[in-house]
Design a protein around this motif. Structure first.
Motif, PDB file in Angstrom:
ATOM      1  N   PRO A  28      26.707  36.342  46.557  1.00 53.98           N
ATOM      2  CA  PRO A  28      27.667  35.284  46.879  1.00 53.98           C
ATOM      3  C   PRO A  28      28.858  35.332  45.941  1.00 53.98           C
ATOM      4  O   PRO A  28      28.693  35.578  44.743  1.00 53.98           O
ATOM      5  CB  PRO A  28      26.852  33.997  46.708  1.00 53.98           C
ATOM      6  N   ALA A  29      30.051  35.115  46.458  1.00 59.18           N
ATOM      7  CA  ALA A  29      31.274  35.300  45.685  1.00 59.18           C
ATOM      8  C   ALA A  29      31.374  34.292  44.545  1.00 59.18           C
ATOM      9  O   ALA A  29      31.161  33.091  44.737  1.00 59.18           O
ATOM     10  CB  ALA A  29      32.484  35.162  46.599  1.00 59.18           C
ATOM     11  N   ASP A  30      31.681  34.804  43.377  1.00 60.75           N
ATOM     12  CA  ASP A  30      31.947  33.950  42.222  1.00 60.75           C
ATOM     13  C   ASP A  30      33.391  33.440  42.319  1.00 60.75           C
ATOM     14  O   ASP A  30      34.313  34.245  42.470  1.00 60.75           O
ATOM     15  CB  ASP A  30      31.751  34.750  40.932  1.00 60.75           C
ATOM     16  N   PRO A  31      33.622  32.114  42.251  1.00 60.70           N
ATOM     17  CA  PRO A  31      34.987  31.584  42.409  1.00 60.70           C
ATOM     18  C   PRO A  31      35.995  32.181  41.420  1.00 60.70           C
ATOM     19  O   PRO A  31      37.155  32.396  41.776  1.00 60.70           O
ATOM     20  CB  PRO A  31      34.804  30.079  42.175  1.00 60.70           C
ATOM     21  N   MET A  32      35.567  32.464  40.192  1.00 60.27           N
ATOM     22  CA  MET A  32      36.475  33.039  39.202  1.00 60.27           C
ATOM     23  C   MET A  32      36.866  34.465  39.586  1.00 60.27           C
ATOM     24  O   MET A  32      38.029  34.854  39.479  1.00 60.27           O
ATOM     25  CB  MET A  32      35.831  33.022  37.816  1.00 60.27           C
ATOM     26  N   GLN A  33      35.882  35.247  40.041  1.00 65.33           N
ATOM     27  CA  GLN A  33      36.183  36.614  40.489  1.00 65.33           C
ATOM     28  C   GLN A  33      37.116  36.594  41.691  1.00 65.33           C
ATOM     29  O   GLN A  33      38.036  37.419  41.801  1.00 65.33           O
ATOM     30  CB  GLN A  33      34.897  37.346  40.847  1.00 65.33           C
ATOM     31  N   LEU A  34      36.879  35.659  42.603  1.00 70.28           N
ATOM     32  CA  LEU A  34      37.726  35.553  43.788  1.00 70.28           C
ATOM     33  C   LEU A  34      39.154  35.179  43.391  1.00 70.28           C
ATOM     34  O   LEU A  34      40.119  35.765  43.895  1.00 70.28           O
ATOM     35  CB  LEU A  34      37.144  34.511  44.750  1.00 70.28           C
ATOM     36  N   ALA A  35      39.291  34.232  42.474  1.00 69.89           N
ATOM     37  CA  ALA A  35      40.625  33.829  42.012  1.00 69.89           C
ATOM     38  C   ALA A  35      41.343  35.001  41.346  1.00 69.89           C
ATOM     39  O   ALA A  35      42.537  35.230  41.572  1.00 69.89           O
ATOM     40  CB  ALA A  35      40.509  32.644  41.052  1.00 69.89           C
ATOM     41  N   ASP A  36      40.609  35.766  40.517  1.00 69.91           N
ATOM     42  CA  ASP A  36      41.212  36.933  39.850  1.00 69.91           C
ATOM     43  C   ASP A  36      41.678  37.961  40.872  1.00 69.91           C
ATOM     44  O   ASP A  36      42.766  38.546  40.738  1.00 69.91           O
ATOM     45  CB  ASP A  36      40.203  37.576  38.895  1.00 69.91           C
ATOM     46  N   ALA A  37      40.850  38.210  41.887  1.00 70.74           N
ATOM     47  CA  ALA A  37      41.207  39.193  42.921  1.00 70.74           C
ATOM     48  C   ALA A  37      42.431  38.737  43.706  1.00 70.74           C
ATOM     49  O   ALA A  37      43.309  39.541  44.036  1.00 70.74           O
ATOM     50  CB  ALA A  37      40.023  39.419  43.855  1.00 70.74           C
ATOM     51  N   LEU A  38      42.505  37.448  44.009  1.00 70.43           N
ATOM     52  CA  LEU A  38      43.659  36.919  44.736  1.00 70.43           C
ATOM     53  C   LEU A  38      44.924  37.006  43.890  1.00 70.43           C
ATOM     54  O   LEU A  38      45.984  37.417  44.366  1.00 70.43           O
ATOM     55  CB  LEU A  38      43.396  35.465  45.156  1.00 70.43           C
ATOM     56  N   ASN A  39      44.802  36.646  42.616  1.00 66.95           N
ATOM     57  CA  ASN A  39      45.973  36.707  41.732  1.00 66.95           C
ATOM     58  C   ASN A  39      46.471  38.137  41.565  1.00 66.95           C
ATOM     59  O   ASN A  39      47.678  38.379  41.433  1.00 66.95           O
ATOM     60  CB  ASN A  39      45.626  36.109  40.366  1.00 66.95           C
ATOM     61  N   ALA A  40      45.533  39.099  41.574  1.00 65.11           N
ATOM     62  CA  ALA A  40      45.901  40.508  41.394  1.00 65.11           C
ATOM     63  C   ALA A  40      46.673  41.068  42.585  1.00 65.11           C
ATOM     64  O   ALA A  40      47.308  42.129  42.485  1.00 65.11           O
ATOM     65  CB  ALA A  40      44.645  41.347  41.150  1.00 65.11           C
ATOM     66  N   LEU A  41      46.629  40.378  43.724  1.00 66.16           N
ATOM     67  CA  LEU A  41      47.370  40.852  44.897  1.00 66.16           C
ATOM     68  C   LEU A  41      48.875  40.742  44.706  1.00 66.16           C
ATOM     69  O   LEU A  41      49.650  41.395  45.412  1.00 66.16           O
ATOM     70  CB  LEU A  41      46.955  40.053  46.148  1.00 66.16           C
ATOM     71  N   GLY A  42      49.302  39.871  43.790  1.00 63.35           N
ATOM     72  CA  GLY A  42      50.733  39.697  43.552  1.00 63.35           C
ATOM     73  C   GLY A  42      51.438  38.942  44.659  1.00 63.35           C
ATOM     74  O   GLY A  42      52.654  39.069  44.839  1.00 63.35           O
ATOM     75  N   VAL A  43      50.687  38.157  45.420  1.00 62.68           N
ATOM     76  CA  VAL A  43      51.291  37.372  46.505  1.00 62.68           C
ATOM     77  C   VAL A  43      52.076  36.211  45.904  1.00 62.68           C
ATOM     78  O   VAL A  43      51.585  35.499  45.021  1.00 62.68           O
ATOM     79  CB  VAL A  43      50.198  36.834  47.456  1.00 62.68           C
ATOM     80  N   GLU A  44      53.297  36.034  46.376  1.00 62.64           N
ATOM     81  CA  GLU A  44      54.129  34.935  45.869  1.00 62.64           C
ATOM     82  C   GLU A  44      53.627  33.624  46.451  1.00 62.64           C
ATOM     83  O   GLU A  44      53.569  33.446  47.671  1.00 62.64           O
ATOM     84  CB  GLU A  44      55.594  35.164  46.252  1.00 62.64           C
ATOM     85  N   ILE A  45      53.280  32.710  45.559  1.00 59.80           N
ATOM     86  CA  ILE A  45      52.739  31.422  45.999  1.00 59.80           C
ATOM     87  C   ILE A  45      53.890  30.457  46.245  1.00 59.80           C
ATOM     88  O   ILE A  45      54.680  30.183  45.334  1.00 59.80           O
ATOM     89  CB  ILE A  45      51.776  30.836  44.950  1.00 59.80           C
ATOM     90  N   PRO A  46      54.015  29.932  47.464  1.00 62.85           N
ATOM     91  CA  PRO A  46      55.100  28.985  47.762  1.00 62.85           C
ATOM     92  C   PRO A  46      55.007  27.747  46.878  1.00 62.85           C
ATOM     93  O   PRO A  46      53.917  27.289  46.540  1.00 62.85           O
ATOM     94  CB  PRO A  46      54.873  28.630  49.239  1.00 62.85           C
ATOM     95  N   LEU A  47      56.167  27.191  46.514  1.00 61.45           N
ATOM     96  CA  LEU A  47      56.200  25.979  45.695  1.00 61.45           C
ATOM     97  C   LEU A  47      56.052  24.779  46.619  1.00 61.45           C
ATOM     98  O   LEU A  47      57.007  24.231  47.152  1.00 61.45           O
ATOM     99  CB  LEU A  47      57.521  25.914  44.915  1.00 61.45           C
ATOM    100  N   THR A  48      54.802  24.386  46.828  1.00 60.24           N
ATOM    101  CA  THR A  48      54.496  23.253  47.705  1.00 60.24           C
ATOM    102  C   THR A  48      53.529  22.342  46.977  1.00 60.24           C
ATOM    103  O   THR A  48      52.915  22.732  45.988  1.00 60.24           O
ATOM    104  CB  THR A  48      53.829  23.734  49.010  1.00 60.24           C
ATOM    105  N   PRO A  49      53.374  21.104  47.424  1.00 62.51           N
ATOM    106  CA  PRO A  49      52.374  20.225  46.807  1.00 62.51           C
ATOM    107  C   PRO A  49      51.012  20.894  46.805  1.00 62.51           C
ATOM    108  O   PRO A  49      50.552  21.394  47.830  1.00 62.51           O
ATOM    109  CB  PRO A  49      52.389  18.995  47.713  1.00 62.51           C
ATOM    110  N   ALA A  50      50.375  20.920  45.661  1.00 62.26           N
ATOM    111  CA  ALA A  50      49.136  21.694  45.475  1.00 62.26           C
ATOM    112  C   ALA A  50      48.096  21.353  46.509  1.00 62.26           C
ATOM    113  O   ALA A  50      47.744  20.192  46.694  1.00 62.26           O
ATOM    114  CB  ALA A  50      48.591  21.461  44.068  1.00 62.26           C
ATOM    115  N   ALA A  51      47.610  22.384  47.185  1.00 63.93           N
ATOM    116  CA  ALA A  51      46.425  22.321  48.046  1.00 63.93           C
ATOM    117  C   ALA A  51      46.580  21.412  49.253  1.00 63.93           C
ATOM    118  O   ALA A  51      45.595  21.062  49.880  1.00 63.93           O
ATOM    119  CB  ALA A  51      45.204  21.888  47.235  1.00 63.93           C
ATOM    120  N   ALA A  52      47.818  21.031  49.599  1.00 65.04           N
ATOM    121  CA  ALA A  52      47.976  20.100  50.718  1.00 65.04           C
ATOM    122  C   ALA A  52      47.383  20.659  52.002  1.00 65.04           C
ATOM    123  O   ALA A  52      46.692  19.957  52.737  1.00 65.04           O
ATOM    124  CB  ALA A  52      49.461  19.793  50.926  1.00 65.04           C
TER     125      ALA A  52
END
Length: 334
Positions: free
Chosen positions: A106-130
């Protein structure tokens, strides 16, 4: 509001629910779900998969097939594989086909977050998690059967990883079947596994945490010589029987350990025993029909790539174990 389209592609309701819950809350995501590779590809073609969390073992089209099609069609998607198949060769093949990262279930949330951050995807500046939090109302409903199939899928992947190292062969994994069977139905299941051949069956009992049962590993006699060649085992009968007992201990032990870890229980295991040797399926069922009168049965068939060799594993849980399993799985689901 600008959001990132993320696709969760997995045939298991439980796996999709766990993944969605594990996603970082500060990413504004528009989440789409797919239950097989065909659905997943269509969602990506429609723009719903800038990021894809992809399982490998799925019906219709598996994860390897999805990765290959993405390349063939020139579709743009950042793929993170999240799989119970953790063989070194599975990781290598997935990355060779373009996966950016590989996370074991089962995926570890920290590993998943690290993998997502490593993609270099630009995160839109929107209200968090809306957008992300609104999707939690769309979490899939998870049945006992689906949940148990998913934990079994992860456990069998651990066993396949060990088996592949021992045999030096890539192990092809199925989607496990989970059923509550009467002895007559179990007879039919075993007869199907036998496929008209004589067989040798190894049995190993287990008990702990209110859960008990037997694991049954079936070897087809016609294939034992090929297994012996892989392991360079001597040709005499006793050496080959010892080989089968050792393989059973590896496969069953790894599978039960995988279940124990996920369910947070400790299962004590007996020594593997020969339940039947060079016998037809009727004898096996007739001898054991009393203790197999009603059982929760999980069927797993391991195939060795490019070789006509299969190991059929049945995990047989007593009827009394089912309420405790439900309790454990309900805790994991909720």
């Amino acid at each position: 509001m600008s959001t990132i389209p993320l696709l969760v592609c997995d045939d298991s309701n439980m796996a999709r629910k766990q993944l969605i819950r594990s996603l970082p809350s500060n990413w504004p995501l528009r989440i789409t779900q797919a239950t097989n590779g065909i659905e997943g590809l269509e969602a990506i073609r429609q723009g719903a998969g800038q990021i894809v969390l992809l399982d490998l073992t799925m019906p219709e089209l598996d994860g390897f097939g999805v990765l290959a099609r993405l390349r063939e069609e020139g579709l743009q998607a950042e793929v993170i594989v999240v799989s119970g198949d953790v063989q070194d060769e599975a990781v290598r093949r997935a990355k060779a086909l373009g996966a950016k990262a590989f996370i074991k279930k089962p995926a570890d949330p920290m590993q998943l977050a690290d993998a997502l951050n490593a993609l270099g995807v630009e995160i839109p500046l929107t209200p968090a998690a809306a957008e992300h939090t609104s999707e939690f109302s769309d979490l899939p409903n998870v049945s006992f059967r689906d949940a148990f199939r998913e934990v079994t899928n992860i456990a069998m992947g651990r066993a396949a990883n060990l088996l592949s190292k021992v045999l030096g062969v890539f192990i092809q994994l199925p989607i496990p079947n989970v059923n509550i069977l009467e002895v007559g139905e179990l007879h039919m299941t075993l007869a199907d596994a036998q496929r008209g051949q004589s067989l040798t069956a190894i049995c190993q009992g287990y008990i702990g945490g209110g859960i008990a049962g037997e694991a049954l590993l079936i070897f087809h006699d016609a294939e034992i010589n090929d297994v012996a060649k892989l392991l360079e085992t001597q040709e005499d009968e006793s050496a080959r029987l010892e080989m089968l007992l050792d393989l059973a201990s590896i496969i069953i032990g790894a599978c039960l350990n995988g279940l124990s870890e996920q369910l947070n229980i400790s299962l004590s295991q007996s020594h593997p025993l020969v339940l039947g040797q060079h016998c037809p399926i009727e004898d096996l069922v007739r001898i054991n029909q009393r203790r197999w009168k009603r059982t929760l049965a999980v069927e797993i068939s391991y195939g060795l790539e490019d070789l006509d060799i299969h190991f059929d594993l049945l995990l047989l849980f007593t009827e009394d174990s089912v309420p405790r399993l439900r309790e454990k799985l309900d805790f994991m689901i909720n």
